[in-house]
Design an enzyme around this catalytic site. Structure first.
Site, short mmCIF file in Angstrom:
data_model
loop_
_atom_site.label_atom_id
_atom_site.label_comp_id
_atom_site.label_asym_id
_atom_site.label_seq_id
_atom_site.Cartn_x
_atom_site.Cartn_y
_atom_site.Cartn_z
N LYS A 93 0.90 -1.15 0.00
CA LYS A 93 0.00 0.00 0.00
C LYS A 93 0.94 1.20 0.00
O LYS A 93 1.57 1.52 1.00
CB LYS A 93 -0.90 0.00 1.24
CG LYS A 93 -1.90 1.17 1.27
CD LYS A 93 -1.27 2.41 1.90
CE LYS A 93 -2.19 3.60 1.97
NZ LYS A 93 -2.20 4.41 0.74
N GLU A 102 9.31 2.07 10.76
CA GLU A 102 10.36 3.04 10.41
C GLU A 102 9.69 4.40 10.35
O GLU A 102 9.06 4.75 9.35
CB GLU A 102 10.97 2.70 9.05
CG GLU A 102 11.68 1.37 8.98
CD GLU A 102 13.05 1.38 9.64
OE1 GLU A 102 13.46 2.44 10.17
OE2 GLU A 102 13.70 0.32 9.65
N CYS A 128 13.68 11.16 6.32
CA CYS A 128 13.58 10.83 7.74
C CYS A 128 14.92 11.00 8.43
O CYS A 128 14.99 11.43 9.57
CB CYS A 128 13.07 9.40 7.91
SG CYS A 128 14.04 8.20 7.00
N GLU A 136 9.09 17.28 14.10
CA GLU A 136 9.90 17.02 12.92
C GLU A 136 9.62 18.08 11.86
O GLU A 136 8.45 18.35 11.56
CB GLU A 136 9.56 15.62 12.39
CG GLU A 136 10.33 15.23 11.15
CD GLU A 136 9.93 13.84 10.61
OE1 GLU A 136 8.78 13.42 10.84
OE2 GLU A 136 10.77 13.20 9.98
P1 NAP Z 1 2.46 9.13 6.29
O1 NAP Z 1 1.46 10.18 6.12
O2 NAP Z 1 2.54 8.43 7.59
O3 NAP Z 1 2.21 8.07 5.14
C1 NAP Z 1 3.00 6.89 5.00
C2 NAP Z 1 2.13 5.78 4.47
O4 NAP Z 1 1.19 5.42 5.49
C3 NAP Z 1 1.30 6.17 3.27
O5 NAP Z 1 1.18 5.05 2.44
C4 NAP Z 1 -0.03 6.54 3.88
O6 NAP Z 1 -1.11 6.43 2.97
C5 NAP Z 1 -0.13 5.54 4.99
N1 NAP Z 1 -0.95 5.95 6.12
C6 NAP Z 1 -1.07 7.18 6.66
N2 NAP Z 1 -1.86 7.15 7.75
C7 NAP Z 1 -2.25 5.86 7.90
C8 NAP Z 1 -3.08 5.16 8.83
N3 NAP Z 1 -3.66 5.81 9.84
N4 NAP Z 1 -3.27 3.85 8.67
C9 NAP Z 1 -2.67 3.18 7.66
N5 NAP Z 1 -1.88 3.77 6.75
C10 NAP Z 1 -1.66 5.09 6.87
O7 NAP Z 1 3.94 9.64 6.03
P2 NAP Z 1 4.47 10.48 4.78
O8 NAP Z 1 3.99 11.87 4.92
O9 NAP Z 1 4.16 9.76 3.51
O10 NAP Z 1 6.05 10.36 5.03
C11 NAP Z 1 6.72 11.23 5.85
C12 NAP Z 1 7.04 10.59 7.19
O11 NAP Z 1 7.69 9.34 7.00
C13 NAP Z 1 8.02 11.43 7.98
O12 NAP Z 1 7.64 11.43 9.33
C14 NAP Z 1 9.34 10.69 7.80
O13 NAP Z 1 10.29 10.94 8.79
C15 NAP Z 1 8.87 9.27 7.78
N6 NAP Z 1 9.87 8.39 7.15
C16 NAP Z 1 10.56 7.50 7.93
C17 NAP Z 1 11.53 6.69 7.35
C18 NAP Z 1 12.33 5.71 8.17
O14 NAP Z 1 12.98 4.86 7.58
N7 NAP Z 1 12.33 5.78 9.49
C19 NAP Z 1 11.79 6.79 5.99
C20 NAP Z 1 11.05 7.70 5.24
C21 NAP Z 1 10.09 8.50 5.83
P3 NAP Z 1 -1.76 7.74 2.25
O15 NAP Z 1 -0.71 8.33 1.39
O16 NAP Z 1 -2.90 7.18 1.48
O17 NAP Z 1 -2.17 8.65 3.37
#
Ligand code: NAP
Length: 458
Positions: A158, A232, A266, A363
């Site tokens: 997903k 992550e 991240c 962040e």
């Molecule tokens: P996000 O909003 O959390 O989305 C990530 C994924 O999760 C997307 O596929 C999103 O789908 C889905 N999602 C969001 N809310 C959900 C829920 N309640 N239940 C199930 N799935 C859900 O994050 P983002 O804005 O794409 O990415 C930025 C964040 O990722 C930052 O905080 C960054 O630090 C973190 N990150 C961490 C790493 C690591 O390795 N630690 C690497 C990269 C990024 P939709 O798009 O459909 O909402």
């Protein structure tokens, strides 16, 4: 959130994709389950051959993949191409090393447990759900998929709703390379549909890369189903500069560490902690180099920083910086959104930060750096560890005692000395505290989704 390619450099909706129906999702999971029945019985040599072919395909498609990634989330084109090539490298890494990482582990003295032979074997568990973010739309997926498929597991993806074209490429690349049909399936669904997929009995485990709220939700659902998960999540990594550091090199790397991928990584250094003895000199270099960055169309090869990927992401930056400035922060570079179409934000350096500002704890997912002054290394560690995150960290010093101190005291999943945090196929990757749990990459990553089965023979 609509599933669509929206060009963040213009704000224009390029293409919308209808969400898949419940029947489509059922078919995707069923195919992944059927593929597992075949894949888990294949040899490492066979899977390695398919994985190398998939790496060849990604390399051959690198220019087109780069174009799609830049269009969908706005990273500079050269960085997008480098990402595609890094994916191919990771695929070859696991093709070469999976068998060694998952080799049987015999007990040296089986008589200690009353056996003639005793050993552990690593066996795949089945279909794993991957919920992935848009910021490295190829890399985040491949760093899960390559070890998973080499181990004999299959996956359903997903992906983030704003990178559907990248997601659809990933749906077919492994079967084009020879893997059984369905070994890796993209489900074009919204985040609300994720819960039902996690609860599906054919899904054995889940990995999520994304924000802390998404991680909390997905980990809770997985926990309620007693399913293993890897998280992550976000980070607010410190970048510490000690007086013994090469300041010019530290400032150059600091600017890259903060602004690459348009500041949306991240593991980007987000908080810059500088010893008082070198603070003024570093701040001047850092601000000058930040101001020199060229912001603009990510397809223009001379541009350093493209747009923020979503309008809400840019709004978040505006709010965090405005809140800090209203409470007394000083702006050394940038400080505001760029007028005109698209979601651009000026590369920014803030200083004079106080604990009542949101930016101190939250962040910043974009090109905004926070600069802090410290007097002692204990104070540096206190500031570094005061966030709830613990992903990575960087320390610039040539003093061996300082180096050992920071390696011991920093609460993070990694410490990079005289460099910036980078993920490598060869090194384990992951965080502590609210940055998540579990590890990706290296031997640790491929062992996450395995049944470590004990064999005892009398
Ligand atoms: P996000 O909003 O959390 O989305 C990530 C994924 O999760 C997307 O596929 C999103 O789908 C889905 N999602 C969001 N809310 C959900 C829920 N309640 N239940 C199930 N799935 C859900 O994050 P983002 O804005 O794409 O990415 C930025 C964040 O990722 C930052 O905080 C960054 O630090 C973190 N990150 C961490 C790493 C690591 O390795 N630690 C690497 C990269 C990024 P939709 O798009 O459909 O909402």
């Amino acid at each position: 959130m609509a599933i669509a390619t929206i060009n963040p450099a213009t704000g224009e909706t390029v293409k919308e994709f209808p969400a898949q129906s419940a029947e489509d999702v059922e078919r995707g999971i069923a195919e992944a389950q059927a593929a597992f029945e075949t894949l888990h019985g294949t040899t490492f040599a066979q899977r390695a051959e398919w994985m190398r072919t998939a790496a060849d395909l990604v390399e051959a498609d690198a220019d087109e993949l780069a174009r799609i990634m830049t269009l969908e989330m706005g990273k500079p084109l050269a960085q997008a191409k480098a990402e595609a090539l890094k994916c191919a490298k990771n695929m070859r890494f696991y093709a070469d090393h999976a068998e060694g990482f998952l080799a049987d582990e015999p007990l040296a003295d089986p008589s200690a447990v009353g056996a003639s032979h005793a050993y552990a074997v690593y066996q795949p568990i089945g279909v794993v759900l991957a919920v992935m973010p848009w910021n490295y739309p190829m890399w985040q997926v491949i760093r899960f998929a390559a070890p998973a498929l080499m181990a004999g597991n299959t996956g359903v993806l997903k992906h983030a709703s704003n990178v559907p074209q990248t997601a659809l490429y990933l749906d077919t690349v492994f079967e084009r390379a020879g893997f059984p049909v369905g070994s890796f399936r993209t489900l074009l669904i919204g985040s609300k549909e994720v819960e039902a997929v996690i609860r599906d009995p054919r899904i054995q485990a889940v990995t999520l890369t994304g924000s802390e709220p998404a991680g909390r939700s997905v980990a809770a659902i997985a926990g309620s189903e007693v399913k293993h998960s890897v998280m992550e999540l976000g980070g607010s990594d410190p970048f510490i500069v000690m007086p013994s550091a090469d300041l010019e090199a530290a400032a150059t790397v600091a600017v890259k560490a903060r602004n690459q991928n348009n500041g949306q990584s991240c593991i980007a250094a987000k908080r810059f902690l500088v010893h008082a003895d070198v603070y003024d000199a570093f701040a001047q270099l850092f601000a000058e180099k930040t101001r020199a960055l060229k912001v603009g169309d990510p397809f223009d090869e001379t541009v350093d920083v493209g747009p923020v990927a979503t309008s809400s992401g840019r709004d978040d930056l505006v709010e965090l910086v405005d809140d800090a400035v209203a409470k007394g922060a000083t702006v050394l570079a940038g400080g505001k959104a760029v007028d005109g179409p698209g979601w651009f934000y000026e590369p920014t350096v803030l200083t004079d930060l106080t604990d009542d500002m949101r930016i101190v704890m939250e962040e910043t997912f974009g090109p905004v750096a926070s600069l802090y002054r410290f007097a002692t290394r204990d104070e540096a560690v206190r500031i570094a560890n005061q966030t709830t995150f613990g992903l990575s960290s960087a320390v610039w010093t040539t003093d061996a005692d300082d180096e050992a101190y920071f390696i011991r005291e920093l609460q993070a999943g990694a410490v990079f000395i005289n460099g910036m945090t980078v993920s490598y196929p060869e090194l384990p990757f992951g965080g502590i505290k609210n940055s998540g749990f579990g590890r990706e990459l290296a031997k640790e990553g491929i062992r996450e989704f395995m049944n470590v089965k004990t064999v005892w023979k009398g």
